[in-house]
Write a protein that holds these residues in place. Structure first.
Motif, mmCIF file in Angstrom:
data_model
loop_
_atom_site.group_PDB
_atom_site.id
_atom_site.type_symbol
_atom_site.label_atom_id
_atom_site.label_comp_id
_atom_site.label_asym_id
_atom_site.label_seq_id
_atom_site.Cartn_x
_atom_site.Cartn_y
_atom_site.Cartn_z
ATOM 1 N N CYS A 150 -3.784 3.492 -4.771
ATOM 2 C CA CYS A 150 -3.793 2.465 -3.735
ATOM 3 C C CYS A 150 -2.788 1.372 -4.065
ATOM 4 C CB CYS A 150 -5.189 1.864 -3.570
ATOM 5 S SG CYS A 150 -5.255 0.795 -2.105
ATOM 6 N N ASN A 152 -3.010 -1.547 -2.817
ATOM 7 C CA ASN A 152 -3.705 -2.832 -2.699
ATOM 8 C C ASN A 152 -4.518 -3.142 -3.958
ATOM 9 O OD1 ASN A 152 -2.625 -3.185 -0.191
ATOM 10 N ND2 ASN A 152 -4.392 -2.355 0.892
ATOM 11 N N ASN A 153 -5.091 -4.336 -3.946
ATOM 12 C CA ASN A 153 -5.716 -4.816 -5.175
ATOM 13 C C ASN A 153 -7.026 -5.537 -4.868
ATOM 14 O OD1 ASN A 153 -5.243 -4.719 -7.912
ATOM 15 N ND2 ASN A 153 -4.429 -6.814 -7.983
ATOM 16 N N CYS A 154 -7.833 -4.979 -3.973
ATOM 17 C CA CYS A 154 -9.053 -5.663 -3.537
ATOM 18 C C CYS A 154 -9.944 -5.965 -4.748
ATOM 19 C CB CYS A 154 -9.802 -4.815 -2.512
ATOM 20 S SG CYS A 154 -8.761 -4.369 -1.118
ATOM 21 N N TYR A 156 -12.998 -6.191 -5.432
ATOM 22 C CA TYR A 156 -14.249 -5.481 -5.723
ATOM 23 C C TYR A 156 -14.039 -3.986 -5.971
ATOM 24 C CZ TYR A 156 -13.247 -4.871 -0.795
ATOM 25 O OH TYR A 156 -12.599 -4.603 0.380
ATOM 26 N N CYS A 157 -12.803 -3.516 -5.898
ATOM 27 C CA CYS A 157 -12.609 -2.061 -5.812
ATOM 28 C C CYS A 157 -12.134 -1.428 -7.124
ATOM 29 C CB CYS A 157 -11.597 -1.774 -4.707
ATOM 30 S SG CYS A 157 -11.252 -0.022 -4.560
ATOM 31 N N ILE A 159 -10.608 1.343 -7.631
ATOM 32 C CA ILE A 159 -9.314 2.045 -7.654
ATOM 33 C C ILE A 159 -8.172 1.100 -7.277
ATOM 34 C CG2 ILE A 159 -10.381 4.300 -7.243
ATOM 35 C CD1 ILE A 159 -9.225 4.255 -4.397
ATOM 36 N N ARG A 160 -8.436 -0.201 -7.403
ATOM 37 C CA ARG A 160 -7.391 -1.208 -7.106
ATOM 38 C C ARG A 160 -6.157 -0.965 -7.974
ATOM 39 N NH1 ARG A 160 -7.913 -6.103 -10.193
ATOM 40 N NH2 ARG A 160 -7.852 -7.340 -8.278
ATOM 41 N N GLY A 197 -7.132 5.782 -0.950
ATOM 42 C CA GLY A 197 -6.638 4.413 -1.022
ATOM 43 C C GLY A 197 -5.438 4.319 -0.086
#
Ligand code: SF4
Length: 426
Positions: A150, A152-154, A156-157, A159-160, A197
């Motif tokens: 992924c 992105n860098n959320c 809570y995630c 696999i950020r 992701g």
């Protein structure tokens, strides 16, 4: 085992078909499969996904008829409630639902504030509302998690982008199509979510190839869960034959959203509206139990989901992952998650409400409890075993080591016990 009951086409008007299921009429869209009057079809989420040869349909209907009526009786029995125990808030919610008046956010907060001693009553009222609105149908979809990369860098995630501890994987186009073929043509699923992701390796051309490859082999509803792809890409994917999309807004609290994500809240909502405009069946919802989230936030989440008019509501718990900035936060309790499912049901009675795979990590009986608290839809993890434990959005994934074939048997057994038919009647 089959996750849809064949129905007979009674009428086709434009792109809308009327279908008979054991004397009950439902409508479904004929988007790229146009059946004729009198033919049998499978439909999922309101879309016709396959024409079924008459002989096969009649055999399946014969098998189903008695089972279907039997399951209905069990469900009606288990959904009985003692209305004298209802709180003022539950009574008010039911009265408004019966008169098609939306609950205000304050009224939703009233439901969310239900005391522990009245929680069972709330859950039972929600189950009764589900039974009244939707009968005993329970959609069972498969999900294939095809890449844990992924951009992105959320916050809570698991696999950020910044999680360097995770082993990344990508399934090839051929592997994805082969797995879909197995899930639909060997295991009997009629709806299939493809999740990843936001992975730019799968450009528009590859995604279209995947969707077309699956459509060529499988009579199933394809749901995409690939994040904020461009609207042009989503349009091409819709034309290629993907007719559903899962994209959660995660929280209606703009400030909280922007603290957790590197993308904008406005863009997420715009994307959801565009998906509807294109014609996708949309699944959306929020995270339950984010740090700092209040009952007011959750009531607003429920109201926003209602405003967006999704076809499926997907509200799952926040489960802290050790390799994220939120590692030391607490997850919500099962009771809190069930209360929110019940509040969604009572405020949006005709909603299809998904039991998320994350919710199932909260307790071994979470799936059954959620189905008895207003939820009406399940997703089973059909990702190949060598990958599924690597798709770690959150820790403790119950299906990380489970075989899909065993999950199917377990699920059918559970649904039979509680009187649900593993089908989506158009
Ligand atoms: S929540 Fe989705 S978009 Fe965000 S980091 Fe995880 S996979 Fe990527």
């Amino acid at each position: 085992m089959c996750y849809a009951i064949p129905g007979k086409i009674l009428k086709i008007e434009g792109k809308l078909a009327t279908i008979d299921y054991f004397g009950e009429n439902r409508t479904a869209a004929a988007l790229d499969i146009i059946p004729k009057h009198g033919e049998y079809v499978y439909a999922q989420g309101g879309v016709i996904v396959k024409i079924v040869p008459e002989k096969q349909a009649l055999e399946s209907l014969k098998e189903w008829e008695n089972v279907f009526q039997e399951l209905k009786k069990i469900d009606e029995q288990t959904a009985k409630t003692d209305e004298t125990k209802f709180t003022r808030e539950i009574r008010q919610a039911i009265h408004k639902a019966n008169n098609s008046i939306p609950l205000s956010e304050q009224e939703i907060i009233g439901l969310l504030k239900t005391e522990d001693s009245k929680l069972e009553t709330l859950l039972k009222a929600a189950n009764a509302a589900r039974q009244k609105q939707q009968g005993n149908a329970c959609c069972v979809h498969a999900i294939i998690e095809f890449s844990n990369n992924c951009k992105n860098n959320c916050a809570y995630c698991g696999i950020r982008r910044e999680n360097t501890q995770i082993k990344r994987y990508r399934m090839s186009v051929e592997e994805i199509i082969a797995r879909a073929d197995y899930a639909v043509n060997k295991l009997g699923f009629k709806a299939l979510a493809l999740q990843s992701g936001e992975d730019e390796y799968y450009d528009e051309e590859k995604l279209v190839e995947i969707v077309k490859g699956i459509k060529a082999k499988c009579g199933a509803l394809i749901m995409l869960s690939i994040g904020e792809a461009s609207i042009e890409t989503y349009e091409k994917l819709f034309q290629a034959g993907a007719h559903a999309a899962l994209l959660r807004f995660e929280t209606s609290n703009k400030k909280m959203y922007e603290q957790m994500h590197c993308t904008s809240f406005e863009n997420r909502i715009k994307c959801l509206k565009e998906l509807k405009r294109i014609g996708f069946l949309v699944a959306t919802g929020a995270l339950i139990g984010l740090p700092g989230q209040t009952n007011e936030d959750i009531a607003r989440d429920i109201a926003l989901a209602r405003e967006l008019e999704p076809d499926v509501h997907s509200f799952g718990p926040f489960i802290p992952h050790g390799q994220t900035p939120l590692a030391s936060e607490r997850k919500p309790s099962l009771q809190q998650a069930l209360k929110i499912i019940a509040a969604i049901r009572l405020s949006t009675p005709n909603a299809k409400i998904l039991v998320t795979t994350a919710l199932e990590t909260l307790a071994s009986n979470a799936r059954e409890k959620a189905l008895a608290s207003g939820a009406s839809s399940l997703m089973l993890d059909a990702t190949p075993e060598k990958y599924k434990q690597l798709y770690e959005l959150y820790p403790g994934k119950t299906t990380a080591h489970a075989k899909i074939e065993e999950e199917v048997i377990k699920t059918i057994k559970l649904l039979k016990t509680i009187g649900r038919a593993p089908t989506d009647l158009g």
